[in-house]
Design an enzyme around this catalytic site. Structure first.
Site, PDB file in Angstrom:
ATOM      1  N   HIS A 130       0.836  -1.200   0.000  1.00  0.00           N
ATOM      2  CA  HIS A 130       0.000   0.000   0.000  1.00  0.00           C
ATOM      3  C   HIS A 130       0.873   1.254   0.000  1.00  0.00           C
ATOM      4  CE1 HIS A 130      -3.281   2.726   1.417  1.00  0.00           C
ATOM      5  NE2 HIS A 130      -2.281   3.286   2.076  1.00  0.00           N
ATOM      6  N   GLU A 131       1.915   1.259   0.822  1.00  0.00           N
ATOM      7  CA  GLU A 131       2.788   2.431   0.881  1.00  0.00           C
ATOM      8  C   GLU A 131       3.553   2.616  -0.416  1.00  0.00           C
ATOM      9  OE1 GLU A 131       2.351   4.518   3.095  1.00  0.00           O
ATOM     10  OE2 GLU A 131       1.123   3.246   4.380  1.00  0.00           O
ATOM     11  N   HIS A 134       1.482   4.356  -2.939  1.00  0.00           N
ATOM     12  CA  HIS A 134       1.523   5.815  -2.804  1.00  0.00           C
ATOM     13  C   HIS A 134       2.754   6.388  -3.507  1.00  0.00           C
ATOM     14  CE1 HIS A 134      -1.911   6.645  -0.360  1.00  0.00           C
ATOM     15  NE2 HIS A 134      -1.515   5.928   0.662  1.00  0.00           N
ATOM     16  N   GLU A 202      -6.537   6.800  -0.728  1.00  0.00           N
ATOM     17  CA  GLU A 202      -6.359   5.582   0.064  1.00  0.00           C
ATOM     18  C   GLU A 202      -6.969   4.381  -0.646  1.00  0.00           C
ATOM     19  OE1 GLU A 202      -4.474   5.243   2.565  1.00  0.00           O
ATOM     20  OE2 GLU A 202      -4.062   7.370   2.931  1.00  0.00           O
TER      21      GLU A 202
END
Length: 327
Positions: A130-131, A134, A202
């Site tokens: 997930h990071e 980003h 998100e």
């Protein structure tokens, strides 16, 4: 977030600085605010990532000091086609993580010790994917600049006490009203700056993170654990620096669990349902940490992502859902 959106955000925040400066100190205050905004923007672009990492006392690790954690990030970065980011650990009981950096070539990811202790390797992979999403989406520049500017805008409330209402000094045409407006507007302005980074990022990072790690149930399981633990444990550094809250994978601040207008994060259960829908779980009912991935997604997805052989799956199963390999 692309370069145009970043430039628009910086321009909007500069205008906000100048507007609040005018309320606090008139034309002179507006010019001072412009200079401060220009300096802050430059510092935020080049050094905000270092400032945020230092603010949370992050310590860089490598394949020697944290081999499994570092190895997971390395395999995920390769899977996403990204340069290897710098990897950090934050000594913090609350499980959480964030990414920062102005571009993929200068990116960093950080996880708390609390996260590494309670997560299985698969769940750590889901969080770090997930990071990295980003980073790949270039959200990190906007997120990091927003954190810096939000903190700087909040400081304008203090300037109001020094310059507001003093016509001789600040030239504030609104006098005491200008001071009061500056004091009241500054905290709300900081909140608006955080909201300027859309909460939809998100969901986008969740979806891309599921693609990077190869199994949406890993991130869904991690989010369920994060939602439970983060609500019980206080992150003192985040409470002291609330302008950085939007950077974390889940809200690190206490008392903000709802999907409200002023929340920096979507409701965690909504994110879990969206992930389970990707994997075929449908999102019916709530995802509980004790449920294995095979119970919530299709059987053909249960074997894991394309690099799952690099994880010690037997160890994760024997350790159970309560402790990770760093516990």
């Amino acid at each position: 977030m692309n370069t145009v959106k970043t430039a628009m955000l910086i321009a909007a925040m500069t205008a906000l600085f100048m507007g609040l400066g005018f309320l606090v100190g008139g034309p002179r205050g507006m010019m001072v605010a412009f200079v401060v905004a220009a300096i802050t923007n430059l510092l935020a672009y080049w050094n905000a990532d270092k400032m945020v990492l230092r603010m949370h006392h992050a310590v860089e690790v490598d394949e020697r000091t944290a081999p499994e954690y570092y190895g997971i990030v390395a395999r995920l970065a390769a899977n996403a086609g990204l340069p290897m980011p710098r990897v950090y650990v934050i000594q913090q009981d609350q499980p959480n993580a964030f990414a920062t950096g102005r571009n993929p070539e200068n990116a960093a990811v950080a996880a708390t010790t609390g996260l590494l202790q309670i997560m299985t390797p698969e769940e750590v992979a889901g969080v770090m994917a997930h990071e990295l999403a980003h980073v790949q989406n270039r959200d990190t520049l906007v997120m990091t600049i927003t954190a810096t500017l939000a903190g700087a805008i909040s400081m304008l409330g203090n300037f109001a006490y020094l310059f507001g209402g003093n016509r001789g000094n600040g030239g504030n045409p609104l006098g005491m009203i200008g001071m009061l407006l500056g004091v009241i507007v500054a905290p709300f302005a900081a909140m608006i700056v955080q909201m300027a980074v859309s909460r939809t990022r998100e969901y986008s990072a969740d979806r891309r993170g599921a693609e990077i790690c190869g199994n949406p149930a890993w991130l869904a399981s991690a989010l369920a654990k994060l939602a439970q633990a983060s609500g019980r444990l206080v992150n003192a550094e985040a409470e002291r620096n609330p302008a950085t809250a939007h950077m974390f994978i889940v809200n690190p601040l206490s008392g903000q669990r709802m999907d409200s207008l002023f929340s920096t994060h979507p409701d965690t259960q909504n994110r879990i349902d969206a992930l389970l829908a990707i994997g075929g779980g449908g999102g019916d009912g709530r995802f509980m940490p004790g449920m294995a991935p095979t119970q919530t997604i299709r059987s053909d997805d249960a074997a894991g992502g394309p690099w799952s052989r690099g994880l010690d799956r037997n160890k994760s199963q024997s350790d159970g859902q309560s402790r990770g390999p760093w516990g």
